[in-house]
Design an enzyme around this catalytic site. Structure first.
Site, PDB file in Angstrom:
ATOM      1  N   CYS A 135     -63.693  17.815  57.494  1.00 16.45           N
ATOM      2  CA  CYS A 135     -64.376  16.522  57.668  1.00 16.45           C
ATOM      3  C   CYS A 135     -65.903  16.631  57.675  1.00 16.45           C
ATOM      4  O   CYS A 135     -66.593  15.854  57.000  1.00 16.45           O
ATOM      5  CB  CYS A 135     -63.891  15.837  58.941  1.00 16.45           C
ATOM      6  N   GLN A 162     -69.282  16.890  67.028  1.00 13.61           N
ATOM      7  CA  GLN A 162     -68.019  16.373  66.501  1.00 13.61           C
ATOM      8  C   GLN A 162     -67.200  15.627  67.562  1.00 13.61           C
ATOM      9  O   GLN A 162     -67.030  16.097  68.688  1.00 13.61           O
ATOM     10  CB  GLN A 162     -67.214  17.535  65.889  1.00 13.61           C
ATOM     11  N   ARG A 264     -68.165  20.318  69.907  1.00  8.10           N
ATOM     12  CA  ARG A 264     -67.379  19.111  70.226  1.00  8.10           C
ATOM     13  C   ARG A 264     -68.126  18.313  71.282  1.00  8.10           C
ATOM     14  O   ARG A 264     -68.577  18.895  72.280  1.00  8.10           O
ATOM     15  CB  ARG A 264     -66.008  19.551  70.771  1.00  8.10           C
ATOM     16  N   HIS A 271     -68.321  12.036  63.246  1.00 12.09           N
ATOM     17  CA  HIS A 271     -69.007  13.313  63.433  1.00 12.09           C
ATOM     18  C   HIS A 271     -70.471  13.178  63.008  1.00 12.09           C
ATOM     19  O   HIS A 271     -70.780  12.602  61.959  1.00 12.09           O
ATOM     20  CB  HIS A 271     -68.363  14.404  62.580  1.00 12.09           C
TER      21      HIS A 271
HETATM   22  P1  NAP Z   1     -52.734  14.165  64.976  1.00 11.12           P
HETATM   23  O1  NAP Z   1     -53.427  12.905  65.347  1.00 11.12           O
HETATM   24  O2  NAP Z   1     -52.552  15.184  66.043  1.00 11.12           O
HETATM   25  O3  NAP Z   1     -51.314  13.767  64.336  1.00 11.12           O
HETATM   26  C1  NAP Z   1     -50.433  14.716  63.790  1.00 11.12           C
HETATM   27  C2  NAP Z   1     -48.996  14.388  64.181  1.00 11.12           C
HETATM   28  O4  NAP Z   1     -48.801  14.522  65.576  1.00 11.12           O
HETATM   29  C3  NAP Z   1     -48.563  12.962  63.929  1.00 11.12           C
HETATM   30  O5  NAP Z   1     -48.293  12.757  62.573  1.00 11.12           O
HETATM   31  C4  NAP Z   1     -47.310  12.880  64.774  1.00 11.12           C
HETATM   32  O6  NAP Z   1     -46.250  13.493  64.045  1.00 11.12           O
HETATM   33  C5  NAP Z   1     -47.654  13.761  65.946  1.00 11.12           C
HETATM   34  N1  NAP Z   1     -47.974  13.058  67.213  1.00 11.12           N
HETATM   35  C6  NAP Z   1     -47.659  13.526  68.414  1.00 11.12           C
HETATM   36  N2  NAP Z   1     -48.112  12.710  69.383  1.00 11.12           N
HETATM   37  C7  NAP Z   1     -48.747  11.704  68.792  1.00 11.12           C
HETATM   38  C8  NAP Z   1     -49.413  10.535  69.278  1.00 11.12           C
HETATM   39  N3  NAP Z   1     -49.547  10.277  70.586  1.00 11.12           N
HETATM   40  N4  NAP Z   1     -49.959   9.690  68.374  1.00 11.12           N
HETATM   41  C9  NAP Z   1     -49.865   9.951  67.059  1.00 11.12           C
HETATM   42  N5  NAP Z   1     -49.233  11.030  66.554  1.00 11.12           N
HETATM   43  C10 NAP Z   1     -48.666  11.915  67.405  1.00 11.12           C
HETATM   44  O7  NAP Z   1     -53.474  14.915  63.803  1.00 11.12           O
HETATM   45  P2  NAP Z   1     -54.714  14.418  62.910  1.00 11.12           P
HETATM   46  O8  NAP Z   1     -55.971  14.492  63.685  1.00 11.12           O
HETATM   47  O9  NAP Z   1     -54.358  13.157  62.232  1.00 11.12           O
HETATM   48  O10 NAP Z   1     -54.811  15.617  61.846  1.00 11.12           O
HETATM   49  C11 NAP Z   1     -53.869  15.789  60.788  1.00 11.12           C
HETATM   50  C12 NAP Z   1     -54.413  16.840  59.833  1.00 11.12           C
HETATM   51  O11 NAP Z   1     -55.636  16.362  59.275  1.00 11.12           O
HETATM   52  C13 NAP Z   1     -54.765  18.171  60.504  1.00 11.12           C
HETATM   53  O12 NAP Z   1     -54.480  19.219  59.634  1.00 11.12           O
HETATM   54  C14 NAP Z   1     -56.249  18.081  60.726  1.00 11.12           C
HETATM   55  O13 NAP Z   1     -56.870  19.332  60.775  1.00 11.12           O
HETATM   56  C15 NAP Z   1     -56.673  17.306  59.481  1.00 11.12           C
HETATM   57  N6  NAP Z   1     -57.917  16.556  59.656  1.00 11.12           N
HETATM   58  C16 NAP Z   1     -58.112  15.823  60.778  1.00 11.12           C
HETATM   59  C17 NAP Z   1     -59.286  15.106  60.908  1.00 11.12           C
HETATM   60  C18 NAP Z   1     -59.565  14.275  62.136  1.00 11.12           C
HETATM   61  O14 NAP Z   1     -60.675  13.783  62.250  1.00 11.12           O
HETATM   62  N7  NAP Z   1     -58.615  14.103  63.055  1.00 11.12           N
HETATM   63  C19 NAP Z   1     -60.244  15.132  59.892  1.00 11.12           C
HETATM   64  C20 NAP Z   1     -59.996  15.883  58.736  1.00 11.12           C
HETATM   65  C21 NAP Z   1     -58.817  16.590  58.628  1.00 11.12           C
HETATM   66  P3  NAP Z   1     -44.709  13.044  64.126  1.00 11.12           P
HETATM   67  O15 NAP Z   1     -44.577  11.648  63.611  1.00 11.12           O
HETATM   68  O16 NAP Z   1     -44.051  14.029  63.226  1.00 11.12           O
HETATM   69  O17 NAP Z   1     -44.345  13.189  65.573  1.00 11.12           O
END
Ligand code: NAP
Length: 364
Positions: A135, A162, A264, A271
């Site tokens: 990101c 971030q 962070r 960010h």
């Molecule tokens: P995340 O919010 O942790 O979500 C990932 C998975 O966690 C969800 O699809 C869901 O899967 C599960 N989950 C468990 N508890 C949850 C809750 N309370 N609310 C929503 N989902 C929950 O991950 P993310 O930040 O979107 O990141 C996904 C990927 O993108 C990672 O590889 C990360 O490194 C990358 N990324 C993130 C960002 C960012 O700013 N966050 C930026 C660039 C890239 P299930 O439906 O299977 O349970």
């Protein structure tokens, strides 16, 4: 119509992707299937042409039926599932937000405003693996695109600030829990002096019951100067990504060094980065400003004054916005080829979901 499977649509990146796809009416152009590691059998989100039930994201049988898979689930999922699908002969397009495959030779790091032509060429040549960049790297490249295009960048040092949501949904909720905990303890002692309150807050933050299961440390009222794992170079993995990913996206012939400290902070979303830019040759402030502001549709040059910087160049101002502001642009006292800048962008939009959405439409 192509069958498109979405994995990770409940998470931070996935939810923003869903929002943007609804806004752009993208679902009208595909049959959508929603997968989850925890919600299989439940009702799928209601969008055009979608299968009504959530499917299991760990069941290769269903995944193998898809023409395109879009994963916002995270690196562990990609590491486990992607090789199995390819080993089973799956020939579909894999579009992913996780870092796992970014540096693989057969994977392209996608950033539409910067490398759209190269993405199109890759699709035409039969490329199958399209991975969103880190990101902060994506936001940095959109902000400094004009200087990179002119080969004006000798190196960049980027100090990042971030947001909590960059670590995922659970972490962002934990920051709010931490804030609630310190806020409640403050509300209980409104008549204390400032120093006494500060000590009281530190006792609260040191307490074993302080919510820090995900970050491991207090982020509320604090900053955490390490993101991701440790590398032998002394860099964090987040810091390492800046140079390797940016050079891969730009397809540079001569490596441009990009390095700094990733931190962070207690912002919820977006960010920020403080930049020291070493130019390859001296350039006037007006030239640098012009190159930056004309580079792409999304960069937004903020005049270097107090009022505009505080109004337009903060996470609170940028959240949910597609544009990527860059300001505080000025020559530095370090020498006539050094420029200062500060940029802030929504890491869930151009930093994550939007590049995936763009390439999905291109593939379709
Ligand atoms: P995340 O919010 O942790 O979500 C990932 C998975 O966690 C969800 O699809 C869901 O899967 C599960 N989950 C468990 N508890 C949850 C809750 N309370 N609310 C929503 N989902 C929950 O991950 P993310 O930040 O979107 O990141 C996904 C990927 O993108 C990672 O590889 C990360 O490194 C990358 N990324 C993130 C960002 C960012 O700013 N966050 C930026 C660039 C890239 P299930 O439906 O299977 O349970």
């Amino acid at each position: 119509m192509k069958k498109v499977g979405f994995i990770g649509w409940r998470g931070m990146v996935g939810s923003v992707l869903m929002e943007r796809m609804r806004e752009e009416n993208d679902f009208a152009h595909m049959e959508s299937y929603f997968f989850s590691t925890s919600q299989a059998g439940g009702d799928a989100p209601k969008v055009a042409n979608s299968y009504e039930k959530v499917l299991s994201a760990t069941d290769p049988k269903e995944l193998l039926k898809m023409d395109i898979l879009v994963s916002c689930q995270g690196g562990e999922y990609t590491t486990e599932i992607f090789p199995k699908l390819r080993a089973d002969g799956w020939k579909g397009h894999w579009i992913d937000a996780a870092s796992t495959l970014r540096m693989k030779d057969d994977a392209m790091i996608i950033l539409d405003p910067v490398n759209r032509d190269l993405i199109q060429k890759n699709i035409d040549k039969g490329g199958k693996n399209f991975i969103g960049g880190n990101c902060t790297v994506s936001l940095l490249l959109i902000a400094l695109h004009g200087l990179f295009k002119e080969n004006l960048v000798e190196w960049v040092s980027s100090m990042t600030y971030q947001a909590a949501s960059g670590a995922g949904a659970k972490n962002m909720i934990e920051l709010l829990d931490q804030m609630k905990t310190v806020g409640t303890s403050f509300a209980a002692n409104p008549s204390m002096g400032a120093l006494e309150l500060e000590k009281q807050m530190n006792v609260t933050m040191d307490s074993p019951s302080f919510p820090k299961q995900n970050f491991g440390h207090p982020l509320a009222l604090n900053v955490l100067p390490w993101i991701d794992s440790e590398l032998p170079s002394g860099q964090s993995k987040e810091e390492w990504k800046a140079q390797v990913e940016a050079n891969k996206i730009l397809q540079t012939t001569k490596n441009i060094p990009i390095d700094g400290t990733c931190v962070r902070v207690g912002a919820l979303r977006c960010h920020s980065q403080g930049l020291t830019i070493k130019l390859t040759k001296s350039a006037s402030l007006s030239t640098v400003e012009e190159l930056i502001s004309n580079a792409n549709k999304w960069v937004d040059l903020v005049p270097n004054n107090k009022a505009d910087s505080l109004k337009r160049l903060t996470p609170a101002a940028v959240t949910g916005k597609m544009h990527v502001p860059i300001g505080r642009v000025r020559p530095m006292t370090l020498g006539d080829t050094y420029f200062n800048a500060f940029t802030c962008g929504d890491q869930l939009l151009w930093g994550a979901a939007e590049p995936l959405r763009c390439v999905l439409r291109m593939v379709l």
